[in-house]
Design an enzyme around this catalytic site. Structure first.
Site, short mmCIF file in Angstrom:
data_model
loop_
_atom_site.label_atom_id
_atom_site.label_comp_id
_atom_site.label_asym_id
_atom_site.label_seq_id
_atom_site.Cartn_x
_atom_site.Cartn_y
_atom_site.Cartn_z
N SER A 111 0.79 -1.23 0.00
CA SER A 111 0.00 0.00 0.00
C SER A 111 0.82 1.28 0.00
O SER A 111 1.58 1.53 -0.93
CB SER A 111 -0.96 -0.03 1.18
OG SER A 111 -1.92 0.97 1.00
N HIS A 112 0.72 2.05 1.08
CA HIS A 112 1.39 3.35 1.12
C HIS A 112 2.85 3.24 1.54
O HIS A 112 3.55 4.24 1.58
CB HIS A 112 0.64 4.26 2.11
CG HIS A 112 0.61 3.66 3.49
ND1 HIS A 112 -0.20 2.60 3.80
CD2 HIS A 112 1.30 3.95 4.61
CE1 HIS A 112 -0.02 2.27 5.07
NE2 HIS A 112 0.89 3.07 5.58
N ASP A 277 -1.23 1.56 -3.91
CA ASP A 277 -2.14 0.60 -4.55
C ASP A 277 -3.49 1.20 -4.90
O ASP A 277 -4.41 0.47 -5.27
CB ASP A 277 -2.32 -0.63 -3.66
CG ASP A 277 -2.94 -0.30 -2.31
OD1 ASP A 277 -2.78 0.85 -1.86
OD2 ASP A 277 -3.58 -1.18 -1.71
N ASP A 279 -5.87 2.78 -3.13
CA ASP A 279 -7.08 2.76 -2.30
C ASP A 279 -7.23 3.99 -1.41
O ASP A 279 -8.31 4.26 -0.90
CB ASP A 279 -7.21 1.45 -1.50
CG ASP A 279 -6.02 1.17 -0.61
OD1 ASP A 279 -5.10 2.01 -0.57
OD2 ASP A 279 -6.01 0.10 0.03
N ARG A 280 -6.14 4.73 -1.21
CA ARG A 280 -6.25 5.94 -0.38
C ARG A 280 -6.43 7.18 -1.26
O ARG A 280 -6.11 7.15 -2.44
CB ARG A 280 -4.98 6.14 0.44
CG ARG A 280 -4.74 5.05 1.44
CD ARG A 280 -3.56 5.40 2.32
NE ARG A 280 -3.37 4.38 3.34
CZ ARG A 280 -2.75 4.58 4.48
NH1 ARG A 280 -2.22 5.76 4.75
NH2 ARG A 280 -2.62 3.61 5.36
N LYS A 374 -11.43 0.35 0.21
CA LYS A 374 -11.46 1.79 0.03
C LYS A 374 -10.96 2.09 -1.38
O LYS A 374 -10.28 1.27 -1.98
CB LYS A 374 -10.64 2.50 1.08
CG LYS A 374 -9.21 2.01 1.26
CD LYS A 374 -8.65 2.65 2.53
CE LYS A 374 -7.18 2.34 2.73
NZ LYS A 374 -6.94 0.98 3.21
#
Ligand code: G16
Length: 541
Positions: A111-112, A277, A279-280, A374
């Site tokens: 992710s982040h 990825d 989603d944020r 998300k």
């Protein structure tokens, strides 16, 4: 097909969102294979099942994808749908799982977190509803990792994933799909693309910072090609395995390039960013940063302006550390507001049961019942739809929102790379002090209530304990402490502070000033400076 003997590898326990470790750990012999086989075992095997596979393109994505495909084939999966070049944003993967009624999916992402051979890699399993594995399934995967003795893998050459095609991999159907097209089609069904096109035609200017991560191609297709935004709208739009050595976390610190555009001369009307990825999301107007908690509240207040939500929302949910701004909107609309632990997996049951339409977290995640993750670009498009309909600037929309509902001043302070024992001791001591905190005064604020958050899932009845310590002060301010479950180095202490302001003359203050007393009280309660040897956070959001 080969069966390889292996031994359990300690510590393969998922955190907030799947297993995240240093990339070199994943590249070590058997590490990835053990975790994949444990996942397959935990879900009762892969025989005859269908899966989606894809990731955010970070370093090791390509190699790991090949291994996962060969293992699914050897475990008897009947079909795998994989994004071209092994790429899929997390929300697009969730959509493909649902669209194709598969049995789940493997998402390769940290992710982040930064990417690269000396950075982070991760893997998570999403279930047939498209959402992250529940606590129960995650616990079973971990249990499997502790006893694993062998894994199955097909001894085949690497598959060429660069062309959209259907082929066969050791008896398993392999469908390579365009990572963007199905997702883009879904977005078209949710929003008023005509209204957004008209907005761009009217000269509305936007910057979308893809942070050299997965959303570059998605944003170019949807914003520029489909909605007619100018060709310089997407910045850092080429995905790179190390995200250009950046930290693909969309907050004012890491998305500083976008922030300087949005606060500089001739700033565009609207700015947004997404993470590794996809989603944020981060939302920023001209000179106006919107906290994720406020963004969730604004979206809840105006979602009915977008076609998908025109009938209204059935309910909303937020993670416990997220500000209560959305609760105030829910109360005004007469719909329920749920409070869950941190982690998108906790929203899945509420969404599946039709109890909520919208959910969100302070960590820059917002989403709806359209997928079970998300969704960064979705949030950006909903914002665009709302701006197109209201014809307000971001700053004016925020001002109107605070004037209507009051403002939940909010900030998160992160203290990163804290020695694990120091962080654990701080949390343990705080937990022990809970029974005596009520009535005590810190920095002039009196504690009204203090507890360790537990969650009883209203759908499946499961209970999750120790999900963060919350301390409420008389007058409505509060602080929450918890340790991050996504870091890979030391511990990250997260301190979330919040205070509601309803005085019309005090709605436009700097949050750090507005929250100064609460921050001071939080430091006093934890004796933070002495324990950590510092009192300045690494990241403030
Ligand atoms: C993940 C989870 C989120 C969570 C966030 C922060 O996001 O999916 O639900 O809010 O981590 O978690 P923590 O505070 O434990 O670090 P992402 O975008 O990293 O997948």
């Amino acid at each position: 097909m080969t069966i390889i003997s292996t031994r359990p590898i300690a510590g393969q326990k998922a955190g907030t969102s799947g297993l995240r470790r240093k990339t070199r750990d994943w590249m070590a012999p058997h590490f990835l294979e053990n975790y994949v086989q444990s996942t397959i075992n935990a879900i009762g095997g892969a025989k005859g099942k269908r899966f989606v596979v894809g990731g955010d393109g970070r370093f090791y994505n390509a190699e790991a994808t090949q291994i996962i495909l060969r293992m699914l084939a050897a475990n008897g999966a009947s079909e795998v749908i994989v994004g071209r070049d092994g790429l899929l944003s997390t929300p697009a993967a969730s959509h493909l799982i649902r669209l194709n009624n598969t049995d789940g999916g493997f998402i390769l992402s940290a992710s982040h977190n930064p990417g690269g051979i000396d950075a982070d890699f991760g893997l998570k399993f999403n279930m047939a509803n498209g959402g992250p594995a529940t606590e129960t399934v995650s616990d079973e995967i971990y249990a499997q990792t502790t006893t694993l003795a062998e894994y199955h893998i097909a001894q085949t050459p690497d598959v060429d994933l660069s062309i959209v095609a259907t082929s066969d991999l050791a008896g398993m159907d392999l469908k390579i799909v365009d990572p963007v097209s199905d997702y883009a089609e879904l977005m078209k069904t949710l929003f008023d693309f005509n209204a957004i096109q008209t907005l761009f035609k009217s000269g509305f200017r936007m910057r979308f910072d893809a942070m050299h991560a997965i959303t570059g191609p998605y944003a170019k297709t949807i914003l520029q090609d489909m909605l007619g935004a100018p060709s310089d709208t997407v910045m850092n739009g080429t995905p790179l395995v190390d995200f250009g050595q950046g930290h693909p976390d969309p907050n004012p610190i890491w998305a500083h390039e976008l922030m300087s555009v949005m606060t500089g001369p001739d700033a565009p009307d609207f700015g947004a960013a997404s993470d590794g990825d996809g989603d944020r999301n981060m939302i920023v107007g001209r000179g106006a940063y919107v906290t994720p908690s406020d963004s969730l509240a604004v979206l809840a207040a105006h979602a009915h302006l977008a076609p998908a939500y025109a009938g209204g929302l059935v309910g909303v949910a937020r993670s416990m550390p997220t500000s209560a701004a959305v609760d105030r909107v829910a109360a005004a609309k007469g719909i329920p507001a749920f409070e869950t632990p941190t982690g998108w997996k906790f929203f899945g049951n509420l969404l599946d049961a039709g109890k909520v339409t919208l959910c969100g977290e302070e960590s820059a995640g917002t989403g709806s019942d359209h997928v079970r993750e998300k969704d960064g670009l979705w949030a950006v498009l909903l914002w665009l739809n709302i701006l197109a309909e209201t014809k307000l600037s971001v700053a004016d929309l925020m001002a109107e929102h605070w004037a209507t509902y009051g403002r939940n001043y909010y900030s998160r302070h992160d203290f990163e790379d804290v020695p694990v024992d120091v962080a654990n001791t701080l949390m343990d001591d705080l937990r022990r002090s809970l029974p005596t905190l009520t009535g005590q005064s810190f920095a002039g604020l009196v504690v009204g209530d203090a507890d360790d958050f537990s969650y009883d899932d209203p759908v499946d009845g499961s209970r999750s304990v120790s999900q963060g310590i919350r301390i409420s002060f008389q007058g409505g301010a509060r602080v929450v402490f918890r340790l991050s479950g996504t870091g890979t180095q030391g511990a990250t202490l997260r301190m979330y502070v919040e205070a509601l302001e309803t005085d019309p003359d005090a709605l436009h203050r700097d949050p750090q000033h507005a929250l100064a007393d609460v921050i001071k009280a939080a430091h006093e309660i934890t004796d933070l400076q002495r324990r950590l040897g510092r009192d300045t956070p690494d990241v403030i959001t």
